[in-house]
Design a protein around this motif. Structure first.
Motif, PDB file in Angstrom:
ATOM      1  N   HIS A 115       0.836  -1.205   0.000  1.00  0.00           N
ATOM      2  CA  HIS A 115       0.000   0.000   0.000  1.00  0.00           C
ATOM      3  C   HIS A 115       0.866   1.248   0.000  1.00  0.00           C
ATOM      4  O   HIS A 115       2.083   1.159   0.126  1.00  0.00           O
ATOM      5  CB  HIS A 115      -0.978  -0.018   1.174  1.00  0.00           C
ATOM      6  CG  HIS A 115      -0.337   0.052   2.520  1.00  0.00           C
ATOM      7  ND1 HIS A 115       0.492  -0.922   3.008  1.00  0.00           N
ATOM      8  CD2 HIS A 115      -0.387   1.006   3.492  1.00  0.00           C
ATOM      9  CE1 HIS A 115       0.902  -0.591   4.220  1.00  0.00           C
ATOM     10  NE2 HIS A 115       0.389   0.581   4.531  1.00  0.00           N
ATOM     11  N   ASP A 119       6.051   4.076   5.033  1.00  0.00           N
ATOM     12  CA  ASP A 119       6.903   3.028   5.608  1.00  0.00           C
ATOM     13  C   ASP A 119       6.957   1.767   4.736  1.00  0.00           C
ATOM     14  O   ASP A 119       7.660   0.812   5.068  1.00  0.00           O
ATOM     15  CB  ASP A 119       6.449   2.676   7.041  1.00  0.00           C
ATOM     16  CG  ASP A 119       5.002   2.264   7.142  1.00  0.00           C
ATOM     17  OD1 ASP A 119       4.162   2.815   6.401  1.00  0.00           O
ATOM     18  OD2 ASP A 119       4.687   1.384   7.974  1.00  0.00           O
ATOM     19  N   HIS A 120       6.244   1.778   3.604  1.00  0.00           N
ATOM     20  CA  HIS A 120       6.249   0.625   2.688  1.00  0.00           C
ATOM     21  C   HIS A 120       6.782   0.983   1.296  1.00  0.00           C
ATOM     22  O   HIS A 120       7.000   0.084   0.480  1.00  0.00           O
ATOM     23  CB  HIS A 120       4.842   0.046   2.571  1.00  0.00           C
ATOM     24  CG  HIS A 120       4.337  -0.465   3.888  1.00  0.00           C
ATOM     25  ND1 HIS A 120       4.323  -1.797   4.221  1.00  0.00           N
ATOM     26  CD2 HIS A 120       3.873   0.204   4.981  1.00  0.00           C
ATOM     27  CE1 HIS A 120       3.864  -1.937   5.462  1.00  0.00           C
ATOM     28  NE2 HIS A 120       3.588  -0.736   5.943  1.00  0.00           N
ATOM     29  N   ASP A 211      -0.231  -4.429   5.854  1.00  0.00           N
ATOM     30  CA  ASP A 211      -0.866  -3.827   7.025  1.00  0.00           C
ATOM     31  C   ASP A 211      -2.360  -4.161   7.076  1.00  0.00           C
ATOM     32  O   ASP A 211      -3.145  -3.432   7.688  1.00  0.00           O
ATOM     33  CB  ASP A 211      -0.659  -2.306   7.042  1.00  0.00           C
ATOM     34  CG  ASP A 211       0.771  -1.916   7.381  1.00  0.00           C
ATOM     35  OD1 ASP A 211       1.606  -2.826   7.558  1.00  0.00           O
ATOM     36  OD2 ASP A 211       1.049  -0.710   7.463  1.00  0.00           O
ATOM     37  N   HIS A 256       4.536  -5.737  10.625  1.00  0.00           N
ATOM     38  CA  HIS A 256       4.941  -4.797  11.674  1.00  0.00           C
ATOM     39  C   HIS A 256       5.110  -5.460  13.043  1.00  0.00           C
ATOM     40  O   HIS A 256       5.515  -4.792  14.000  1.00  0.00           O
ATOM     41  CB  HIS A 256       3.904  -3.672  11.808  1.00  0.00           C
ATOM     42  CG  HIS A 256       4.044  -2.586  10.788  1.00  0.00           C
ATOM     43  ND1 HIS A 256       5.205  -1.867  10.602  1.00  0.00           N
ATOM     44  CD2 HIS A 256       3.161  -2.075   9.883  1.00  0.00           C
ATOM     45  CE1 HIS A 256       5.024  -0.974   9.641  1.00  0.00           C
ATOM     46  NE2 HIS A 256       3.797  -1.082   9.188  1.00  0.00           N
TER      47      HIS A 256
END
Ligand code: ZN
Length: 272
Positions: A115, A119-120, A211, A256
């Motif tokens: 997504h 952080d990705h 996520d 995570h």
């Protein structure tokens, strides 16, 4: 009679399919990369539970990306934080981690993105030769004339301009065409969120959640973060992942959740 014929046709198709897969099976292996610097444990009750299910619970989050080797071809799953991200930047870039196994950026054939959050997606621009695999609704958000807050569109510039290759996915994607690596539609956290199923010969199937869940307590209880895009889609995606996990006896890895890091051998070792 109809039912018998249908059953026979299905059986024959599966049999032929099975032979074809056995004849051309490429070895598939999977490793985890550290893609951000962990911060202090996070109190999850306020932001990560829209029903206040976890008063007092603090959890250690990590930032993970993954490299999949399929025969001689490489795929990355997520690219972690940017090296310029304050506090959370990875200690070693994805490119430098891949150098430890003598893989150069141009050897990455596919970059799958779960997504659009920072952080990705922070290092996707290190892989301009890779074909970007991304959910259709994520791509809409990234290419919007006015991207919404939280949509980390900047590192996708080469793909937005059309210089690099992108495969936009409205439905699941069988990446290598042999059923071994499948991008799954798991919307809810964001509109076009994806998870990844990797079928390993020894370890068995591994489902990497992205996520679609951030930690096991939410996964186990169909818990939804307050900041998710769509509650009903999130619950449906967790239900889908749980059923795949049960039906395939898959290992579930929540990207995570620090407790899942050791489900794979420490890089540069690969799970087989
Ligand atoms: Zn994330």
């Amino acid at each position: 009679m109809n039912r018998m014929l249908t059953g026979f046709a299905l059986g024959a198709g599966l049999f032929i399919g099975g032979l074809a897969t056995a004849a051309h099976a490429a070895e598939v292996t999977l490793a985890r990369l550290d893609c951000g610097t962990p911060q202090d444990p996070v109190a999850v009750n306020d932001r990560f539970s829209d029903t206040y299910a976890f008063p007092g619970l603090k959890l250690q989050f990590v930032f993970s990306c993954y490299v999949i080797k399929h025969g001689d071809e490489y795929m990355l799953w997520d690219t972690g934080h940017s090296m310029a991200a304050p506090n959370v930047a990875p200690k070693v870039s994805v490119v430098d981690q891949l150098a430890k196994i003598d893989v150069k950026p141009d050897q990455i054939k596919y970059v799958g993105i779960s997504h659009y959050h920072a952080d990705h997606t922070g290092q996707v621009d290190s892989f301009p030769k890779a074909t970007l695999l991304i959910g259709a609704r994520e791509w809409e958000a990234i290419t919007s004339p006015k991207p919404a807050q939280g949509v980390n569109f900047k590192p996708f510039e080469g793909w937005i301009k059309g210089d690099n290759k992108v495969e936009v996915q409205p439905i699941d994607k069988d990446v290598f065409g042999d059923g071994s690596v499948i991008v799954l539609r798991t919307p809810g956290h964001t509109p076009g969120h994806s998870s990844l199923l990797v079928k390993l010969a020894q370890m068995g199937p591994v489902l990497i959640t992205g996520d679609a869940a951030h930690f096991h307590e939410n996964y186990d209880t169909d818990g939804v973060p307050a900041f998710n895009f769509d509650r009903a889609q999130t619950v449906a995606s967790i239900e889908r992942m749980k059923k795949i996990g049960a039906n395939l006896k898959a290992t579930i890895i929540i990207q995570h959740d620090a407790r899942d890091v050791e489900k794979l051998p420490a890089f540069p070792a690969f799970a087989k």
